[in-house]
Design a protein around this motif. Structure first.
Motif, PDB file in Angstrom:
ATOM      1  N   ALA A  15      -0.520  -0.388   1.920  1.00 26.03           N
ATOM      2  CA  ALA A  15      -0.189  -0.331   0.494  1.00 26.03           C
ATOM      3  C   ALA A  15      -1.400   0.153  -0.307  1.00 26.03           C
ATOM      4  CB  ALA A  15       0.280  -1.703  -0.001  1.00 26.03           C
ATOM      5  N   PHE A  16      -2.588  -0.310   0.071  1.00 32.99           N
ATOM      6  CA  PHE A  16      -3.820   0.129  -0.595  1.00 32.99           C
ATOM      7  C   PHE A  16      -3.998   1.634  -0.416  1.00 32.99           C
ATOM      8  CE2 PHE A  16      -8.394   0.995  -0.546  1.00 32.99           C
ATOM      9  CZ  PHE A  16      -8.795   0.419  -1.744  1.00 32.99           C
ATOM     10  N   ARG A  17      -3.864   2.106   0.822  1.00 33.75           N
ATOM     11  CA  ARG A  17      -3.990   3.539   1.096  1.00 33.75           C
ATOM     12  C   ARG A  17      -3.018   4.345   0.245  1.00 33.75           C
ATOM     13  NH1 ARG A  17      -1.352   4.667   6.260  1.00 33.75           N
ATOM     14  NH2 ARG A  17       0.398   4.547   4.831  1.00 33.75           N
ATOM     15  N   ASP A  18      -1.777   3.918   0.213  1.00 37.95           N
ATOM     16  CA  ASP A  18      -0.767   4.640  -0.559  1.00 37.95           C
ATOM     17  C   ASP A  18      -1.105   4.645  -2.049  1.00 37.95           C
ATOM     18  OD1 ASP A  18       0.529   5.071   1.841  1.00 37.95           O
ATOM     19  OD2 ASP A  18       2.101   3.578   1.459  1.00 37.95           O
ATOM     20  N   ALA A  19      -1.585   3.510  -2.563  1.00 37.60           N
ATOM     21  CA  ALA A  19      -1.961   3.429  -3.971  1.00 37.60           C
ATOM     22  C   ALA A  19      -3.145   4.345  -4.280  1.00 37.60           C
ATOM     23  CB  ALA A  19      -2.284   1.980  -4.353  1.00 37.60           C
ATOM     24  N   ASN A  22      -1.996   7.927  -4.350  1.00 31.11           N
ATOM     25  CA  ASN A  22      -1.197   8.153  -5.550  1.00 31.11           C
ATOM     26  C   ASN A  22      -2.089   8.293  -6.787  1.00 31.11           C
ATOM     27  OD1 ASN A  22       1.084   8.248  -7.333  1.00 31.11           O
ATOM     28  ND2 ASN A  22       0.820   6.065  -7.694  1.00 31.11           N
ATOM     29  N   ILE A  23      -3.050   7.421  -6.924  1.00 25.56           N
ATOM     30  CA  ILE A  23      -3.954   7.458  -8.087  1.00 25.56           C
ATOM     31  C   ILE A  23      -4.751   8.753  -8.089  1.00 25.56           C
ATOM     32  CG2 ILE A  23      -5.976   6.378  -9.150  1.00 25.56           C
ATOM     33  CD1 ILE A  23      -4.751   3.669  -7.950  1.00 25.56           C
ATOM     34  N   VAL A  24      -5.339   9.097  -6.948  1.00 20.90           N
ATOM     35  CA  VAL A  24      -6.155  10.313  -6.873  1.00 20.90           C
ATOM     36  C   VAL A  24      -5.310  11.545  -7.207  1.00 20.90           C
ATOM     37  CG1 VAL A  24      -7.507  11.794  -5.324  1.00 20.90           C
ATOM     38  CG2 VAL A  24      -7.850   9.317  -5.313  1.00 20.90           C
ATOM     39  N   ALA A  39     -10.130   1.414  -6.930  1.00 18.83           N
ATOM     40  CA  ALA A  39      -9.930   0.159  -6.203  1.00 18.83           C
ATOM     41  C   ALA A  39      -9.294  -0.898  -7.106  1.00 18.83           C
ATOM     42  CB  ALA A  39     -11.260  -0.346  -5.644  1.00 18.83           C
ATOM     43  N   THR A  40      -9.745  -0.977  -8.339  1.00 20.59           N
ATOM     44  CA  THR A  40      -9.184  -1.938  -9.293  1.00 20.59           C
ATOM     45  C   THR A  40      -7.721  -1.619  -9.582  1.00 20.59           C
ATOM     46  OG1 THR A  40     -11.343  -2.357 -10.272  1.00 20.59           O
ATOM     47  CG2 THR A  40      -9.416  -2.904 -11.614  1.00 20.59           C
ATOM     48  N   LEU A  41      -7.427  -0.358  -9.843  1.00 17.98           N
ATOM     49  CA  LEU A  41      -6.042   0.033 -10.099  1.00 17.98           C
ATOM     50  C   LEU A  41      -5.140  -0.248  -8.904  1.00 17.98           C
ATOM     51  CD1 LEU A  41      -6.575   3.427 -11.940  1.00 17.98           C
ATOM     52  CD2 LEU A  41      -5.659   1.319 -12.933  1.00 17.98           C
ATOM     53  N   ALA A  42      -5.705  -0.145  -7.699  1.00 17.15           N
ATOM     54  CA  ALA A  42      -4.939  -0.398  -6.484  1.00 17.15           C
ATOM     55  C   ALA A  42      -4.794  -1.897  -6.195  1.00 17.15           C
ATOM     56  CB  ALA A  42      -5.585   0.309  -5.294  1.00 17.15           C
ATOM     57  N   GLY A  43      -5.441  -2.725  -7.021  1.00 21.40           N
ATOM     58  CA  GLY A  43      -5.309  -4.168  -6.872  1.00 21.40           C
ATOM     59  C   GLY A  43      -6.366  -4.849  -6.034  1.00 21.40           C
ATOM     60  N   TRP A  44      -7.405  -4.109  -5.622  1.00 18.54           N
ATOM     61  CA  TRP A  44      -8.476  -4.658  -4.797  1.00 18.54           C
ATOM     62  C   TRP A  44      -9.830  -4.263  -5.400  1.00 18.54           C
ATOM     63  CZ3 TRP A  44      -7.633  -7.677  -0.453  1.00 18.54           C
ATOM     64  CH2 TRP A  44      -6.306  -7.804  -0.066  1.00 18.54           C
ATOM     65  N   PRO A  45     -10.224  -4.892  -6.507  1.00 12.84           N
ATOM     66  CA  PRO A  45     -11.421  -4.455  -7.233  1.00 12.84           C
ATOM     67  C   PRO A  45     -12.728  -4.491  -6.446  1.00 12.84           C
ATOM     68  CG  PRO A  45     -10.530  -6.489  -8.158  1.00 12.84           C
ATOM     69  CD  PRO A  45      -9.556  -6.008  -7.138  1.00 12.84           C
ATOM     70  N   SER A  46     -12.796  -5.263  -5.389  1.00 10.92           N
ATOM     71  CA  SER A  46     -14.045  -5.328  -4.619  1.00 10.92           C
ATOM     72  C   SER A  46     -14.064  -4.343  -3.446  1.00 10.92           C
ATOM     73  CB  SER A  46     -14.265  -6.757  -4.100  1.00 10.92           C
ATOM     74  OG  SER A  46     -13.236  -7.103  -3.191  1.00 10.92           O
ATOM     75  N   HIS A  47     -13.143  -3.392  -3.425  1.00  7.59           N
ATOM     76  CA  HIS A  47     -13.007  -2.497  -2.286  1.00  7.59           C
ATOM     77  C   HIS A  47     -13.283  -1.027  -2.620  1.00  7.59           C
ATOM     78  CE1 HIS A  47     -11.347  -6.076  -0.519  1.00  7.59           C
ATOM     79  NE2 HIS A  47     -11.221  -5.458   0.644  1.00  7.59           N
ATOM     80  N   SER A  48     -14.264  -0.769  -3.461  1.00  5.04           N
ATOM     81  CA  SER A  48     -14.564   0.613  -3.839  1.00  5.04           C
ATOM     82  C   SER A  48     -15.001   1.449  -2.640  1.00  5.04           C
ATOM     83  CB  SER A  48     -15.608   0.676  -4.947  1.00  5.04           C
ATOM     84  OG  SER A  48     -16.794   0.028  -4.553  1.00  5.04           O
ATOM     85  N   ARG A  49     -15.740   0.868  -1.713  1.00  5.88           N
ATOM     86  CA  ARG A  49     -16.157   1.636  -0.526  1.00  5.88           C
ATOM     87  C   ARG A  49     -14.956   2.013   0.338  1.00  5.88           C
ATOM     88  NH1 ARG A  49     -22.042   0.075   1.628  1.00  5.88           N
ATOM     89  NH2 ARG A  49     -23.025  -0.082  -0.402  1.00  5.88           N
ATOM     90  N   MET A  50     -13.954   1.157   0.335  1.00 14.62           N
ATOM     91  CA  MET A  50     -12.765   1.457   1.125  1.00 14.62           C
ATOM     92  C   MET A  50     -11.999   2.636   0.516  1.00 14.62           C
ATOM     93  SD  MET A  50     -10.013  -1.204   2.587  1.00 14.62           S
ATOM     94  CE  MET A  50      -8.648  -0.665   3.580  1.00 14.62           C
TER      95      MET A  50
END
Length: 113
Positions: A15-19, A22-24, A39-50
């Protein structure tokens, strides 16, 4: 190994990958956004490196405007000199320190996409 409370399940990772993709895909020409904001928009604000890893390792991501993603200071991706060229071709301005002029070019949608 530590068990981190924000560790993603395989379903959450998909779901993160898809988000992220989509955002990009929605970043407008001549604008940039940050790994952290995505990362924040995708719902995982601490995952910018991901976000960066997702863009680098997902097949087909190269067809997206990944060059419009920079770090929070406006620095382009290390080792990708063509990113600056692509941004300049879209009218993105750089400051004398080589960073994107974030005040002028930041795209920061206020709602989740």
């Amino acid at each position: 190994m530590h068990d981190y409370p924000d560790r993603m399940s395989p379903e959450q990772a998909r779901a993160f990958r898809d988000a992220v993709l989509n955002i990009v895909s929605q970043i407008p020409r001549g604008r940039v956004t940050t790994y952290g904001h995505i990362a924040t928009l995708a719902g995982w604000p601490s995952h910018s490196r991901m976000v960066g890893r997702t863009l680098r390792y997902t097949p087909g991501a190269e067809a997206l405007p990944c060059h419009r993603v920079v770090n929070k200071e406006g620095r382009t991706a290390p080792g990708w000199s063509h990113q600056r060229t692509l941004l300049k071709e879209e009218g993105v301005h750089f400051k004398t320190n080589g960073h994107v002029d974030m005040a002028q070019h930041l795209w920061e949608p206020s709602i989740e996409i």
